[in-house]
Design a protein around this motif. Structure first.
Motif, short mmCIF file in Angstrom:
data_model
loop_
_atom_site.label_atom_id
_atom_site.label_comp_id
_atom_site.label_asym_id
_atom_site.label_seq_id
_atom_site.Cartn_x
_atom_site.Cartn_y
_atom_site.Cartn_z
N UNK A 188 0.85 -1.20 0.00
CA UNK A 188 0.00 0.00 0.00
C UNK A 188 0.89 1.25 0.00
N UNK A 189 0.52 2.21 -0.84
CA UNK A 189 1.23 3.50 -0.80
C UNK A 189 0.31 4.50 -0.11
N UNK A 190 0.84 5.16 0.91
CA UNK A 190 0.07 6.19 1.61
C UNK A 190 0.59 7.55 1.23
N UNK A 191 -0.30 8.40 0.77
CA UNK A 191 0.05 9.77 0.39
C UNK A 191 -0.77 10.76 1.23
N UNK A 192 -0.23 11.26 2.32
CA UNK A 192 -0.87 12.43 2.91
C UNK A 192 -0.80 13.54 1.86
N UNK A 193 -1.89 14.29 1.69
CA UNK A 193 -1.87 15.29 0.60
C UNK A 193 -2.73 16.49 0.92
N UNK A 194 -2.56 17.55 0.15
CA UNK A 194 -3.42 18.74 0.29
C UNK A 194 -3.53 19.36 -1.10
N UNK A 195 -4.23 18.65 -1.99
CA UNK A 195 -4.43 19.20 -3.33
C UNK A 195 -5.28 20.47 -3.22
N UNK A 196 -5.34 21.22 -4.30
CA UNK A 196 -5.99 22.53 -4.27
C UNK A 196 -7.19 22.55 -5.22
N UNK A 197 -7.90 23.66 -5.25
CA UNK A 197 -9.14 23.75 -6.03
C UNK A 197 -8.87 23.79 -7.54
N UNK A 198 -7.69 24.23 -7.95
CA UNK A 198 -7.43 24.34 -9.40
C UNK A 198 -7.13 22.99 -10.02
N UNK A 199 -6.37 22.15 -9.30
CA UNK A 199 -5.97 20.87 -9.89
C UNK A 199 -6.76 19.69 -9.31
N UNK A 200 -7.39 19.92 -8.16
CA UNK A 200 -8.02 18.82 -7.43
C UNK A 200 -9.13 18.11 -8.20
N UNK A 201 -10.04 18.90 -8.74
CA UNK A 201 -11.22 18.29 -9.36
C UNK A 201 -10.83 17.37 -10.52
N UNK A 202 -9.93 17.87 -11.36
CA UNK A 202 -9.55 17.10 -12.55
C UNK A 202 -8.61 15.93 -12.22
N UNK A 203 -7.71 16.16 -11.26
CA UNK A 203 -6.58 15.24 -11.15
C UNK A 203 -6.47 14.38 -9.90
N UNK A 204 -6.99 14.83 -8.79
CA UNK A 204 -6.73 14.15 -7.51
C UNK A 204 -7.13 12.67 -7.57
#
Ligand SMILES: NC(=O)CCC(=O)C(=O)O
Length: 295
Positions: A188-204
């Motif tokens: 399992x790969x664990x990624x704590x993250x804090x994507x943003x509103x510009x890239x989050x919707x398309x990419x997260x």
């Protein structure tokens, strides 16, 4: 010569519960610690053996705050965040992927994830390798490299709940890191993250599912909940993805603790029915030079 991947071995524990603590982060560090501690306790009450926290959960995600909130992990008495995580792991007998924290080390600042075992001891420390520098005019501008020094090591840690690879947020965009973890037998790969509103919707969601399906393993992400005040608005949506790219569980953007079951036999099943490792053509990827290809 290409290094052969480590064959999948079912870990001692096949099934267990994971918790993703999507925390609301304020500028009050004590309040952040308190919230995290309560969310960890709740996760344990729900039966979680592995608890994942978000990127930058003791500190607002802002270059103005990182240095002020940073802790020196070698000076434990002056590191309340370290002490809380270590005590929580020990007192509840669980593995904690401690999200990420600003860390001071010899005058340098790192974006660091600490992993604690059920005895409360530090098992590993991952420093974010790929710093998040972005400039989309009119939308978002952020430069982690103004404040942080990049880590230079991948992090693989053997725990009571399997072999875990760690990345922090922007690290998820680099498939090479995930492929390296897969080759080294990570479950399992664990990624704590804090994507943003510009890239989050398309990419997260896309990058999480891509890392999982390419490597036929579990991917767990944990974000802070959405803040509406700071200059950087967080996307949220902490998620667990299974080895065929399926979303097992996901959250919205509000504060919540998400609990789900991981069944490692799904990795075995997936790799048996679709043996990507055997089908890979390292001979072709390696020997055809880009200049030999037709335009
Ligand atoms: N904190 C981060 O690394 C954010 C990464 C991100 O939003 C991206 O688009 O990449």
């Amino acid at each position: 010569m290409a290094v052969a991947p480590i064959p999948f071995q079912l870990p001692n524990i096949t099934k267990f519960k994971i918790a993703l603590c999507q925390l609301s982060v304020t500028s009050d560090k004590n309040q952040n610690l308190d919230r995290a501690s309560r969310s960890i306790r709740f996760s344990v009450e729900q039966g979680a053996k592995l608890v994942v926290l978000p990127e930058m959960w003791n500190c607002p995600y802002s270059s103005d705050y990182f240095a002020k909130y940073a802790e020196d992990f070698d000076n434990r008495d002056a590191s309340p965040t370290w002490s809380m995580l270590s005590e929580a792991a020990c007192c509840h007998g669980i593995t904690i992927i401690g999200g990420s924290l600003p860390e001071w080390d010899h005058g340098r600042l790192y974006n660091t994830c600490c992993i604690f075992g059920p005895d409360g001891k530090l098992k590993a420390k991952h420093r974010k390798i790929h710093l998040f520098d972005i400039d989309i005019p009119g939308e978002i501008s952020f430069k982690e490299s103004d404040t942080f020094t990049a880590g230079d090591q991948p992090t693989i840690v053997d725990t009571e709940v399997g072999r875990i690879g760690i990345g922090i947020c922007h690290d998820i965009r680099f498939p090479e890191l995930a492929a390296l973890y897969r080759k080294r037998g990570v479950d399992i790969i664990c990624y704590p993250g804090a994507f943003n509103m510009s890239t989050g919707e398309l990419l997260w969601e896309l990058v999480q599912r891509a890392r999982a399906v390419d490597n036929q393993l579990f991917v767990a992400t944990c974000s802070p909940s959405r803040n509406s005040t700071g200059s950087y608005t967080i996307w949220g949506h902490s998620t667990l993805v299974g080895p065929s790219g399926e979303i097992i569980v996901t959250s919205g953007h509000e504060e919540t603790t998400v609990i789900a079951e991981i069944d490692y036999s799904n990795i075995q099943l997936q790799r048996k029915s679709l043996p990507l490792d055997d089908q890979k053509r390292e001979d072709i990827y390696k020997f055809i030079d880009v200049h030999e290809l037709n335009p």
